[in-house]
Design a protein around this motif. Structure first.
Motif, PDB file in Angstrom:
ATOM      1  N   PRO A 200       0.827  -1.210   0.000  1.00  0.00           N
ATOM      2  CA  PRO A 200       0.000   0.000   0.000  1.00  0.00           C
ATOM      3  C   PRO A 200       0.859   1.257   0.000  1.00  0.00           C
ATOM      4  O   PRO A 200       1.950   1.282   0.578  1.00  0.00           O
ATOM      5  N   LYS A 201       0.339   2.294  -0.641  1.00  0.00           N
ATOM      6  CA  LYS A 201       1.058   3.553  -0.687  1.00  0.00           C
ATOM      7  C   LYS A 201       1.353   4.085   0.714  1.00  0.00           C
ATOM      8  O   LYS A 201       2.366   4.739   0.954  1.00  0.00           O
ATOM      9  N   MET A 202       0.458   3.785   1.666  1.00  0.00           N
ATOM     10  CA  MET A 202       0.646   4.252   3.033  1.00  0.00           C
ATOM     11  C   MET A 202       1.937   3.735   3.636  1.00  0.00           C
ATOM     12  O   MET A 202       2.545   4.396   4.483  1.00  0.00           O
ATOM     13  N   LEU A 203       2.396   2.558   3.211  1.00  0.00           N
ATOM     14  CA  LEU A 203       3.643   2.014   3.732  1.00  0.00           C
ATOM     15  C   LEU A 203       4.826   2.877   3.321  1.00  0.00           C
ATOM     16  O   LEU A 203       5.711   3.176   4.132  1.00  0.00           O
ATOM     17  N   ALA A 204       4.848   3.299   2.061  1.00  0.00           N
ATOM     18  CA  ALA A 204       5.923   4.172   1.590  1.00  0.00           C
ATOM     19  C   ALA A 204       5.910   5.494   2.343  1.00  0.00           C
ATOM     20  O   ALA A 204       6.950   6.022   2.733  1.00  0.00           O
ATOM     21  N   MET A 205       4.720   6.032   2.549  1.00  0.00           N
ATOM     22  CA  MET A 205       4.593   7.291   3.284  1.00  0.00           C
ATOM     23  C   MET A 205       5.049   7.120   4.728  1.00  0.00           C
ATOM     24  O   MET A 205       5.721   7.992   5.288  1.00  0.00           O
ATOM     25  N   THR A 206       4.712   5.980   5.325  1.00  0.00           N
ATOM     26  CA  THR A 206       5.130   5.709   6.709  1.00  0.00           C
ATOM     27  C   THR A 206       6.647   5.639   6.819  1.00  0.00           C
ATOM     28  O   THR A 206       7.239   6.153   7.774  1.00  0.00           O
ATOM     29  N   ILE A 207       7.295   5.008   5.833  1.00  0.00           N
ATOM     30  CA  ILE A 207       8.756   4.930   5.842  1.00  0.00           C
ATOM     31  C   ILE A 207       9.371   6.316   5.751  1.00  0.00           C
ATOM     32  O   ILE A 207      10.340   6.636   6.454  1.00  0.00           O
ATOM     33  N   THR A 208       8.809   7.170   4.905  1.00  0.00           N
ATOM     34  CA  THR A 208       9.319   8.531   4.784  1.00  0.00           C
ATOM     35  C   THR A 208       9.152   9.294   6.093  1.00  0.00           C
ATOM     36  O   THR A 208      10.032  10.049   6.506  1.00  0.00           O
ATOM     37  N   VAL A 209       8.025   9.094   6.761  1.00  0.00           N
ATOM     38  CA  VAL A 209       7.794   9.734   8.060  1.00  0.00           C
ATOM     39  C   VAL A 209       8.802   9.216   9.087  1.00  0.00           C
ATOM     40  O   VAL A 209       9.333   9.986   9.901  1.00  0.00           O
ATOM     41  N   LEU A 210       9.088   7.925   9.050  1.00  0.00           N
ATOM     42  CA  LEU A 210      10.089   7.355   9.954  1.00  0.00           C
ATOM     43  C   LEU A 210      11.459   7.966   9.696  1.00  0.00           C
ATOM     44  O   LEU A 210      12.224   8.239  10.640  1.00  0.00           O
ATOM     45  N   GLN A 211      11.772   8.189   8.433  1.00  0.00           N
ATOM     46  CA  GLN A 211      13.053   8.808   8.092  1.00  0.00           C
ATOM     47  C   GLN A 211      13.130  10.240   8.617  1.00  0.00           C
ATOM     48  O   GLN A 211      14.153  10.664   9.158  1.00  0.00           O
ATOM     49  N   LEU A 212      12.059  10.980   8.457  1.00  0.00           N
ATOM     50  CA  LEU A 212      12.022  12.348   8.982  1.00  0.00           C
ATOM     51  C   LEU A 212      12.129  12.339  10.508  1.00  0.00           C
ATOM     52  O   LEU A 212      12.820  13.176  11.103  1.00  0.00           O
ATOM     53  N   THR A 213      11.447  11.402  11.144  1.00  0.00           N
ATOM     54  CA  THR A 213      11.521  11.277  12.603  1.00  0.00           C
ATOM     55  C   THR A 213      12.942  10.963  13.044  1.00  0.00           C
ATOM     56  O   THR A 213      13.434  11.489  14.058  1.00  0.00           O
ATOM     57  N   GLN A 214      13.618  10.118  12.282  1.00  0.00           N
ATOM     58  CA  GLN A 214      15.015   9.786  12.578  1.00  0.00           C
ATOM     59  C   GLN A 214      15.881  11.035  12.571  1.00  0.00           C
ATOM     60  O   GLN A 214      16.754  11.198  13.425  1.00  0.00           O
ATOM     61  N   MET A 215      15.647  11.931  11.629  1.00  0.00           N
ATOM     62  CA  MET A 215      16.438  13.164  11.554  1.00  0.00           C
ATOM     63  C   MET A 215      16.146  14.096  12.723  1.00  0.00           C
ATOM     64  O   MET A 215      17.053  14.726  13.277  1.00  0.00           O
ATOM     65  N   ILE A 216      14.877  14.167  13.128  1.00  0.00           N
ATOM     66  CA  ILE A 216      14.507  15.011  14.266  1.00  0.00           C
ATOM     67  C   ILE A 216      15.145  14.484  15.545  1.00  0.00           C
ATOM     68  O   ILE A 216      15.715  15.245  16.340  1.00  0.00           O
ATOM     69  N   VAL A 217      15.053  13.180  15.759  1.00  0.00           N
ATOM     70  CA  VAL A 217      15.659  12.575  16.949  1.00  0.00           C
ATOM     71  C   VAL A 217      17.173  12.758  16.924  1.00  0.00           C
ATOM     72  O   VAL A 217      17.798  13.051  17.955  1.00  0.00           O
ATOM     73  N   GLY A 218      17.783  12.605  15.738  1.00  0.00           N
ATOM     74  CA  GLY A 218      19.224  12.803  15.620  1.00  0.00           C
ATOM     75  C   GLY A 218      19.637  14.201  16.041  1.00  0.00           C
ATOM     76  O   GLY A 218      20.632  14.379  16.765  1.00  0.00           O
TER      77      GLY A 218
END
Length: 303
Positions: A200-218
């Protein structure tokens, strides 16, 4: 495999099993090798950039390579490696955070010096940034558009991780675990796509959100690290100021670039007829957002 550990169980989790190759890991030897050879990474970067521009020039008037089976093996192998790395480093991270707190998780490099399991997989994480450059090989040989974020991210991560290992940067505990976890999902997604499956497209969007979250936490970890180094006794927090500055600049730049990609992939105004998401190479949407060699119509996903 062995079922017991010969080092500080208060700092390390009680692993049920330790593989022999993990138990034989000697972090001093790895650090010595990396200290003597970390600048070699610049030569790899030079070869990498030469391949990008030379390869694109070479391929411009030639038919693209399909490389489907190779791509399936490649993504599946990286997914398996990332899942294994996450499973072996996450227990130490949770154990330290739960029993020793935020300060220890940021300032004490026990995940390398006292935990053979986490130490080995941290070493593997650093070394893996070299073969991960192979992602770009598929893009060039398959004649897919190569965005700036792709090669900028690969180069800076390679140089930073190799340099950080020479210092035993203690905040890397966070960076390694986060990256392994995100890559576990991301490369699994790529493996499915390369097999012709359509998550599902939502999975790709979720991965992108996880990547952005990774940068914020970093960025947050670097701010905490800076505050700790300014308030605790000298050498109590095992992070150099130059490392904090480099890491902060790197994570912030990633956040900006990933945010721009997220906007283009999901939020920017659509033009013309809305096309369905088709990640396979045979499909040629009129407007594509591409990464790692897969065309995506409004399906942003960045490594």
């Amino acid at each position: 495999m062995e079922s017991s550990m010969s080092y500080n169980l208060d700092i390390t989790p009680n692993y049920s099993y330790i593989f022999e190759f993990e138990n034989e890991f000697i972090h001093q030897n790895s650090r010595k090798w990396m200290t003597e050879n970390w600048t070699v990474a610049f030569y790899y970067v030079g070869i990498y950039m030469a391949f990008i521009f030379g390869g694109q020039y070479y391929m411009q008037n030639r038919p693209r390579f399909e490389l489907r089976r190779t791509l399936i093996v490649w993504n599946s192998a990286l997914a398996a490696f990332s899942i294994m790395g996450a499973c072996r480093t996450l227990p130490e991270f949770i154990h330290v955070l739960r029993n020793h707190g935020l300060y220890h998780s940021i300032c004490v490099p026990s995940f390398i010096e006292q935990d053979k399991v986490s130490g080995f997989w941290t070493w593997m994480f650093v070394l893996s940034k070299l073969p991960e450059l192979g992602d770009t090989v598929f893009i060039v040989l398959r004649k897919k558009p190569l965005i700036f974020l792709h090669w900028y991210h690969h180069i800076t991560v390679l140089l930073y991780t190799w340099f950080s290992f020479t210092e035993y940067t203690s905040s890397a505990r966070w960076f390694v675990v986060m990256n392994y976890c995100v890559h576990s999902v991301m490369y699994s997604y790529y493996a499915l796509v390369s097999m012709g499956k359509y998550p599902p497209k939502m999975l790709a969007m979720t991965i992108t959100v996880l990547q952005l979250t990774q940068m914020i936490v970093g960025c947050a970890i670097n701010i905490w690290a800076h505050n700790y180094t300014a308030t605790v006794p000298p050498d109590s927090c095992h992070i150099s100021q130059i490392n904090i500055k480099l890491s902060m600049a790197m994570y912030f730049s990633y956040f900006v670039l990933f945010s721009q990609f997220f906007y283009k992939a999901y939020l920017s105004p659509k033009r013309g007829k809305k096309a369905k998401t088709e990640p396979l190479p045979e499909i040629a949407p009129t407007k594509k957002v591409e990464y790692n060699g897969y065309p995506r119509q409004r399906n942003g996903l960045v490594h």
